[in-house]
Design an enzyme around this catalytic site. Structure first.
Site, PDB file in Angstrom:
ATOM      1  N   CYS A  21      38.812  35.818  45.799  1.00 13.64           N
ATOM      2  CA  CYS A  21      38.901  35.752  47.263  1.00 13.64           C
ATOM      3  C   CYS A  21      38.043  36.859  47.867  1.00 13.64           C
ATOM      4  O   CYS A  21      36.833  36.716  47.931  1.00 13.64           O
ATOM      5  CB  CYS A  21      40.350  35.796  47.746  1.00 13.64           C
ATOM      6  SG  CYS A  21      41.391  37.042  46.977  1.00 13.64           S
ATOM      7  N   SER A  22      38.660  37.953  48.290  1.00 16.77           N
ATOM      8  CA  SER A  22      37.872  39.032  48.869  1.00 16.77           C
ATOM      9  C   SER A  22      38.619  40.343  48.710  1.00 16.77           C
ATOM     10  O   SER A  22      38.590  41.180  49.600  1.00 16.77           O
ATOM     11  CB  SER A  22      37.571  38.743  50.336  1.00 16.77           C
ATOM     12  OG  SER A  22      38.778  38.448  51.025  1.00 16.77           O
TER      13      SER A  22
END
Lengths: 219, 200
Positions: free
Chosen positions: B107-108
């Site tokens: 994701c991040s």
């Protein structure tokens, strides 16, 4: 070919980086909402990460449905502005899904609130037959009901077709999930052939297309 | 061509966030003051200036550097930078022989306590895909040169641990104190996409 496009994308993105922590106010608030509810113990952080990674995962790396993977990848490829905007959408979708699953909110509550806000926002804002409008020149994600050939073009409201559910861009599987809260006016907007295709087009011809209120602005 | 002040999907997101926030307020699940406080925290208190202080101290205090590489979470907390999500921190050191690069392909995930919120390219599909399979190409995009014989290690977050790179101290900085060194340290150097440049 696809790989080359991506390389261009990345170098442009590096240039687009302005160091700002938030894309906009809405993005900031949705991040803060997730943090605040976490701080109060409404969920464990891994539960949030699970929900968010479903939204954001690119294909190839992690197994999930091809449709959602494609939607997430497309959302996070492009210029810095659109990535920031779409990242905020994915974040919000994950947040809604987690809160619904945790029972902190229900879908009908959320839809009702959305409908109320939309009504407040759009009161007196509707277009009348004969109004000049311009179609927003934007790059929506998913099934947009906004063909390229009308984006940014001027037209005239010919009739109001009724209120219809706006196709949500937030459905977790990338589909257009219809929600009552998304109901808004749809107009038949008329464009002259010359407005759409240039001065070579026959001057009396025209095209009518149905467009949601959200995609229009006053001329 | 697009802008944020036109109706459409932009304002659509804003409207949805507003709906969510007002519903949660009505239910007493959040308070506006807490939300504003969190926004301020990400804007003004969590950012790469924290990580830069950690790096500068590690460059000037060998004992601290040992502690940082042994137990990143504790050494960073020692500096007063608490992990927002109770995340574990691992700090990896760049040297003449080894270059480290951090990515979250899932994701991040990003070390908020030391670097704040992630930059746009870090969240993008191209970076997340290419940092894993073509990290040297990614470094090229950032204009970062590393030798063919330098070992490149990619760290993919993928779980609860967050990574930060301890970049190499640049040459011609012998006379600088920690405060002046911190000024040189960039966010990108702590992600591993660039090096810290020598002072002009």
């Amino acid at each position: 070919m696809r790989e080359e496009e991506r390389q261009v994308d990345l170098s442009q993105l590096i240039k687009d980086d302005d160091g700002a922590p938030y894309a906009d106010e809405a993005a900031a608030r949705s991040i803060a909402i997730v943090m605040s509810l976490f701080d109060q113990g409404h969920y464990a952080w891994p539960e949030w990460v699970d929900k968010f990674s479903v939204e954001i995962s690119p294909p190839g790396h992690y197994q999930q449905s091809a449709a959602s993977a494609k939607a997430a990848e497309d959302a996070l490829t492009g210029n810095g502005k659109s990535i920031n905007r779409n990242y905020a959408k994915l974040w919000l979708a994950a947040c809604e899904n987690l809160l619904l699953e945790k029972g902190l909110l229900t879908r009908p509550e959320l839809d009702a609130k959305l409908a109320t806000l939309r009504a407040e926002n759009s009161s007196g804002d509707e277009y009348a037959v004969g109004d000049q409008v311009v179609v927003c020149d934007i790059e929506p994600v998913g099934h947009a009901h906004l063909p390229l050939f009308v984006r940014g073009k001027s037209g005239v409201i010919e009739r109001r077709l009724g209120d219809f559910v706006f196709p949500s861009e937030l459905a977790p599987d990338g589909s257009t999930e219809a929600r009552e809260g998304d109901r808004q006016p749809v107009y038949s907007v008329r464009f002259t052939a010359q407005q759409l295709w240039g001065s070579d087009a026959p001057n009396a011809d025209s095209l009518n297309i149905s467009i949601w209120h959200n995609y229009l602005k006053p001329a | 061509m697009s802008s944020n002040d036109i109706p459409g999907p932009d304002s659509e997101t804003a409207l949805r966030v507003k709906a969510l926030e007002s519903l949660l307020l009505e239910k007493g699940l959040i308070e506006t003051s807490a939300i504003d406080e969190l926004i301020d925290m990400f804007e003004n208190r969590l950012g790469p200036w924290n990580g830069a202080k950690v790096v500068a101290r590690a460059w000037t205090d060998p004992d601290y550097k040992d502690r940082l590489l042994q137990n990143g979470t504790a050494a960073i907390a020692e500096m007063g930078f608490e992990a927002v999500q109770g995340e574990e921190m691992v700090v990896v050191e760049n040297t003449a022989e080894v270059h480290n690069l951090v990515v979250c392909t899932l994701c991040s995930c990003f070390p908020w306590a030391t670097l704040g919120l992630p930059p746009v390219w870090y969240k993008s599909a191209p970076f997340r895909a290419r940092a894993a399979r073509d990290p040297r190409g990614v470094l090229d995009e950032f204009g970062t040169q590393i030798g063919a014989d330098t070992e490149l290690r990619v760290w993919d977050s993928n779980a609860e641990v967050r990574y930060m790179v301890l970049p190499e101290r640049p040459v011609r900085t012998e006379g600088l104190n920690a405060e002046a060194l911190a000024e040189l340290v960039t966010r990108d150097s702590m992600i591993g996409v660039s090096k810290v440049a020598s002072p002009d």
